[in-house]
Write an enzyme that holds these catalytic residues in place. Structure first.
Site, short mmCIF file in Angstrom:
data_model
loop_
_atom_site.label_atom_id
_atom_site.label_comp_id
_atom_site.label_asym_id
_atom_site.label_seq_id
_atom_site.Cartn_x
_atom_site.Cartn_y
_atom_site.Cartn_z
N ASP A 171 0.84 -1.20 0.00
CA ASP A 171 0.00 0.00 0.00
C ASP A 171 0.88 1.25 0.00
OD1 ASP A 171 -2.22 1.63 0.04
OD2 ASP A 171 -2.58 1.42 2.18
N LEU A 172 1.65 1.42 -1.06
CA LEU A 172 2.53 2.58 -1.17
C LEU A 172 1.69 3.81 -1.51
CD1 LEU A 172 5.47 3.50 -1.02
CD2 LEU A 172 5.62 3.15 -3.49
#
Length: 243
Positions: A171-172
């Site tokens: 989940d960048l």
């Protein structure tokens, strides 16, 4: 990493973590009783900041995070996961990844411990990491002031360093990147892993990050971000990739 059995499950903790750690340390009530809560971060759920010196020889701030589900499945099970082995739990897997990255010198928070409590076929879990002193996430930073060209470039190079070593972040996004002075840290490695380097997942990571910047800009039109900033970040990323 070490393990200790508890009444309801197990605690995994790192070499530098006090061996006296107990399940109660993973709950806000424990720290509230010791007047040790120093702040919180509210997203979908609350993350707590606590003063570890109140109960241990640690002189730093810790961050407590409980694992919650997202998406549609959240309506069925808010925070329970199917247990398939202790090291496969989300908390222990994240702790192990953070421990590896921290020991190798990557810009990640110092890992402290993970707590897993079982209930039949399912488990609930919590994580403790060390707070990066003086840091704030990129959304908080950009809502107040712009970053320099050099900082955008440094951010691109930092992400490339992770990608060059096969570090996949599930989940960048802009809120999972911290800035402290001119250094950037990646946080929240839930479901992250070490992978064979591959342009497909690397570019998917970058596309996710760009979408998050655009989403935050849609929420706050004064956010100090534009497509030129992204070009600076991305060009520095590409130049550093595979070096």
């Amino acid at each position: 990493m070490k393990f200790k059995k508890t009444a309801k499950g197990s605690i995994a903790y790192c070499q530098h973590t006090p061996s006296s750690i107990e399940p109660s340390w993973f709950g806000a009530d424990f720290w509230r009783q010791h007047s040790a809560i120093t702040g919180s971060s509210k997203g979908r759920y609350t993350t707590w900041f606590v003063d570890a010196s109140r109960i241990a020889s640690e002189q730093n701030q810790w961050v407590l995070r409980h694992y919650y589900r997202g998406g549609l499945i959240e309506k069925i099970s808010r925070d329970q996961y199917l247990f398939t082995g202790l090291e496969k739990t989300r908390a222990v897997a994240e702790l192990a990844l953070l421990e590896t990255l921290f020991e190798q010198g990557f810009a990640v928070p110092k890992p402290i411990a993970a707590n897993v409590e079982r209930s039949g076929l399912f488990y609930r879990a919590d994580l403790i990491i060390e707070r990066v002193e003086g840091a704030e996430d990129l959304v908080a930073r950009l809502s107040k002031s712009a970053m320099s060209d050099e900082q955008w470039q440094t951010l691109g190079e930092t992400i490339a360093q992770f990608h060059n070593h096969g570090v996949y972040h599930a989940d960048l996004n802009a809120k999972n990147i911290l800035i402290c002075a001119d250094k950037f840290y990646l946080i929240d490695f839930d479901r992250g892993e070490l992978r064979q380097t591959n342009s497909q997942w690397q570019q998917a990571n970058m596309s996710r990050l760009l979408r998050s910047f655009r989403k935050e800009l849609g929420k706050l039109s004064t956010l100090a971000f534009d497509e030129g900033n992204w070009q600076q970040l991305h060009q520095a990323y590409q130049a550093k990739l595979n070096q």
